[in-house]
Design a protein around this motif. Structure first.
Motif, PDB file in Angstrom:
ATOM      1  N   ILE A   5      -6.140  -2.829  -1.703  1.00 14.98           N
ATOM      2  CA  ILE A   5      -6.806  -2.008   0.321  1.00 14.98           C
ATOM      3  C   ILE A   5      -7.098  -3.705   0.268  1.00 14.98           C
ATOM      4  N   GLU A   6      -7.041  -3.427   1.643  1.00 12.07           N
ATOM      5  CA  GLU A   6      -7.342  -5.073   2.435  1.00 12.07           C
ATOM      6  C   GLU A   6      -7.380  -4.467   3.802  1.00 12.07           C
ATOM      7  N   LEU A  41     -12.309  -7.212   4.283  1.00 15.24           N
ATOM      8  CA  LEU A  41     -12.668  -6.515   2.907  1.00 15.24           C
ATOM      9  C   LEU A  41     -11.377  -6.425   2.194  1.00 15.24           C
ATOM     10  N   ALA A  42     -11.642  -7.106   1.013  1.00 14.98           N
ATOM     11  CA  ALA A  42     -10.816  -6.855  -0.027  1.00 14.98           C
ATOM     12  C   ALA A  42     -11.175  -5.996  -1.142  1.00 14.98           C
ATOM     13  N   VAL A  43     -10.267  -5.007  -2.074  1.00 15.92           N
ATOM     14  CA  VAL A  43     -10.475  -4.341  -2.925  1.00 15.92           C
ATOM     15  C   VAL A  43      -9.434  -4.907  -3.874  1.00 15.92           C
ATOM     16  N   HIS A  44      -9.285  -5.397  -5.020  1.00 15.65           N
ATOM     17  CA  HIS A  44      -8.423  -4.966  -6.136  1.00 15.65           C
ATOM     18  C   HIS A  44      -8.399  -4.360  -7.216  1.00 15.65           C
ATOM     19  N   ALA A  45      -7.301  -4.080  -7.976  1.00 15.65           N
ATOM     20  CA  ALA A  45      -7.450  -3.039  -9.219  1.00 15.65           C
ATOM     21  C   ALA A  45      -8.148  -3.119 -10.035  1.00 15.65           C
ATOM     22  N   GLY A  46      -8.914  -2.103 -10.680  1.00 17.13           N
ATOM     23  CA  GLY A  46     -10.171  -2.398 -11.210  1.00 17.13           C
ATOM     24  C   GLY A  46     -11.794  -2.022 -10.833  1.00 17.13           C
ATOM     25  N   GLY A  75      -6.584  -5.187  14.644  1.00 20.13           N
ATOM     26  CA  GLY A  75      -7.173  -5.655  13.102  1.00 20.13           C
ATOM     27  C   GLY A  75      -5.806  -4.599  13.014  1.00 20.13           C
ATOM     28  N   SER A  76      -5.704  -4.710  11.486  1.00 22.82           N
ATOM     29  CA  SER A  76      -4.551  -3.759  10.355  1.00 22.82           C
ATOM     30  C   SER A  76      -5.645  -3.913   9.294  1.00 22.82           C
ATOM     31  N   ALA A  77      -5.056  -2.420   8.451  1.00 24.83           N
ATOM     32  CA  ALA A  77      -5.716  -2.085   7.303  1.00 24.83           C
ATOM     33  C   ALA A  77      -4.397  -1.936   6.411  1.00 24.83           C
ATOM     34  N   THR A  78      -4.221  -2.169   5.088  1.00 25.31           N
ATOM     35  CA  THR A  78      -2.850  -1.802   4.136  1.00 25.31           C
ATOM     36  C   THR A  78      -4.075  -1.317   3.367  1.00 25.31           C
ATOM     37  N   VAL A  79      -1.978  -0.745   2.078  1.00 27.69           N
ATOM     38  CA  VAL A  79      -2.871  -0.500   0.929  1.00 27.69           C
ATOM     39  C   VAL A  79      -1.880  -0.599  -0.099  1.00 27.69           C
ATOM     40  N   MET A  80      -1.552  -1.268  -0.983  1.00 24.46           N
ATOM     41  CA  MET A  80      -0.423  -1.406  -1.960  1.00 24.46           C
ATOM     42  C   MET A  80       0.537  -2.856  -0.931  1.00 24.46           C
ATOM     43  N   GLY A  81       0.189  -2.902   0.343  1.00 26.05           N
ATOM     44  CA  GLY A  81       0.786  -3.586   1.396  1.00 26.05           C
ATOM     45  C   GLY A  81       1.606  -2.985   1.984  1.00 26.05           C
ATOM     46  N   LEU A  82       1.113  -1.135   2.609  1.00 24.78           N
ATOM     47  CA  LEU A  82       1.553  -0.541   3.389  1.00 24.78           C
ATOM     48  C   LEU A  82       0.754  -0.137   4.858  1.00 24.78           C
TER      49      LEU A  82
END
Length: 328
Positions: A5-6, A41-46, A75-82
């Motif tokens: 999530i970014e 914000l950036a949220v990584h796996a785990g 701005g932008s919001a992406t999940v798994m690059g989408l």
């Protein structure tokens, strides 16, 4: 490692409701409201990221943008690059969304029927649903209640059913909006343990909001403190403590005379002191550290029977960040 999530400079402004529309609207704005202001914000796996803030901080708006229920102003919001705006339908297939309330559940249907209906609404084929429903129920310990009517479940079970629904599509990310808001502390503790185990086992990226600060602290997570759409702090709670914590020092003395003398000595050094029977308490910070305070007492330290350092409660710690303007 890229983030699941970014958010990049994410902003959202709600414009005033047009005059002709106000009579039809349930609520209306007479001036612009900036719900999100350049949030990164950036949220990584785990990883679990706790979104903390008062009502109106922008938490729900952020979540709604991520699942395509509203669009960003900038701005932008992406999940798994989408992209959350262009690819909202695909994102809803890989994101597990757990709303704060039970109203999205069919109270007269069973747990299994609820999951089947929501799975079909998400476009999941019947064959995949037949596999995922038992799995999701097992993950939240509701196998025995699979054919129970939802209206007869406890609040904790209903919360676990909402979590099962979020897990149904096999998500890589979970968005949990106050998941424990309607359950008792014991059930809340069990639900949070379940979420933590799922994150570790499935390597999920999780955004979670909660007004229960003791739960946020128990998660030992990355935290984003927000106020009126702006980020006040972004980082680990342990780092927050190291930067902002002013612990309290408690000295338990042998007699009342010693307590009074030690209190006078500490006040003379500029410390805020409170005396309760044989106990002397003072808030540390700045140049005042435990070792320096005790060393400065000299012979008076011989009358101390017990020393305890009490961390600042998370509620007070966060309040300090908000009142002093934050670090970021």
């Amino acid at each position: 490692m890229s983030a699941v999530i970014e958010l990049s400079q994410l902003s959202k402004v709600y414009e005033p409701t047009p005059r002709w529309m106000r009579v039809f609207a349930r609520s209306h704005l007479t001036e612009s409201v900036r719900a999100l202001d350049s949030v990164n914000l950036a949220v990584h796996a785990g990883e679990i990221c706790a979104i903390v803030g008062p009502n109106g901080a922008g938490k729900t708006t952020m979540f709604r943008i991520l699942v395509g229920l509203t669009t960003a102003t900038g701005g932008s919001a992406t999940v798994m690059g989408l992209d959350a705006e262009r690819d909202s339908e695909r994102i809803r297939q890989i994101v597990g969304w757990m709303p704060a309330e039970d109203r999205s559940l069919l109270m007269r249907a069973t747990c299994r029927e609820n999951l089947h209906m929501h799975g079909r609404l998400q476009g999941m084929p019947a064959k995949l649903l037949a596999e995922r429903i038992p799995y999701a129920l097992e993950q939240v310990n509701l196998v025995a209640q699979a054919d129970s009517v939802v209206a007869g479940l406890s609040a904790g079970m209903k919360a676990r059913l909402r979590l099962a629904r979020a897990l149904l599509p096999g998500p890589r990310a979970l968005i949990l909006d106050e998941p424990t808001g309607a359950v008792d502390p014991i059930a809340a503790h069990g639900l949070l343990e379940l979420i933590t185990e799922l994150v570790e086992r499935e390597r999920l990226a999780v955004l979670i909001s909660s007004h229960r600060l003791e739960e946020i602290e128990a998660l030992q997570s990355h935290a984003l403190l927000m106020d009126r759409g702006r980020v006040k702090y972004d980082g680990d709670l342990e780092d927050l403590r190291r930067e902002w914590d002013h612990p309290e020092l408690e000295l338990v003395t042998a007699d009342h005379g010693a307590a009074a003398t030690i209190a006078d000595d500490l006040r003379a050094r500029g410390l805020d002191v409170a005396v309760d029977d044989l106990s002397v308490r003072c808030r540390l910070g700045g140049k005042h550290r435990v070792g320096a305070v005790l060393a400065g007492l000299g012979p008076l330290a011989d009358s101390i029977e017990h020393v305890r350092e009490i961390p600042m409660p998370l509620r007070d710690l966060i309040a300090r960040v908000y009142t002093t303007g934050g670090s970021k």
